[in-house]
Every structure is written in C-alpha cells, then in structure tokens.
Design a protein around this motif. Structure first.
Motif, short mmCIF file in Angstrom:
data_model
loop_
_atom_site.label_atom_id
_atom_site.label_comp_id
_atom_site.label_asym_id
_atom_site.label_seq_id
_atom_site.Cartn_x
_atom_site.Cartn_y
_atom_site.Cartn_z
N ARG A 63 77.17 35.42 5.79
CA ARG A 63 77.43 35.44 4.33
C ARG A 63 77.00 36.76 3.72
O ARG A 63 77.71 37.34 2.90
N GLN A 64 75.84 37.25 4.13
CA GLN A 64 75.36 38.54 3.62
C GLN A 64 76.32 39.66 4.01
O GLN A 64 76.63 40.52 3.20
N ARG A 65 76.80 39.63 5.24
CA ARG A 65 77.71 40.68 5.71
C ARG A 65 79.05 40.60 4.98
O ARG A 65 79.69 41.63 4.71
N LEU A 66 79.50 39.40 4.63
CA LEU A 66 80.73 39.26 3.84
C LEU A 66 80.56 39.87 2.45
O LEU A 66 81.49 40.48 1.91
N LEU A 67 79.37 39.72 1.88
CA LEU A 67 79.09 40.35 0.59
C LEU A 67 79.13 41.88 0.72
O LEU A 67 79.63 42.57 -0.18
#
Length: 82
Positions: A63-67
C-alpha cells in the motif's frame, strides 16, 4: 541502471530541481525519461491489481509503495502541465 533505481533517480531529480526553481524553470525531464518512469509505475500498479484480483491482499508495504507510485505520477503530471 535497474528500472526501480532509474525511476527513483528521475523523481528525485524533479523534486530537487523543483525546489531550486520557482515558477519559471526549464523542464527537468525529457519525454523519454518521463515515459520510463510512467512505464515502471504502471507496471507496478498492474501487478498489484492482478494480485488483488486473484485474492491476494496488499501488505502495508504494498500500500505504501502504491502511494509512492501515485505521487510519482502526480509529479510527472505537474511537470508536464506546468
């Protein structure tokens, strides 16, 4: 240079140079460099989407990498739009 490092390097270049210049500044990336970043980030998003479609939940790290991917695309859009 590996794609992930090229993408990070290009985005870092934009971030550093955008702080250095105010409103009137030359473009910091060529169209080729911008498309390479978009290609990498789009591939990452597609892999995450396929995982979700197959029932694999995203980790907190995913999720952090998608952000990060969304922020990079946003930076490129701002760069292109002006």
């Amino acid at each position: 240079m590996e794609p992930v490092y090229a993408a990070e390097s290009a985005i870092d270049k934009i971030a550093v140079e955008s702080r250095a210049w105010a409103k009137k500044r030359p473009r910091t990336l060529s169209a080729r460099e911008a498309l390479a970043v978009l290609q990498f980030e789009a591939t990452f998003v597609a892999v995450a989407a396929c995982g979700l479609a197959n029932g694999k939940p995203l980790t907190a790290e995913d999720r952090q990498r998608l952000l990060v991917a969304a922020q990079r695309v946003d930076v490129l859009a701002d760069e292109a739009i002006g």
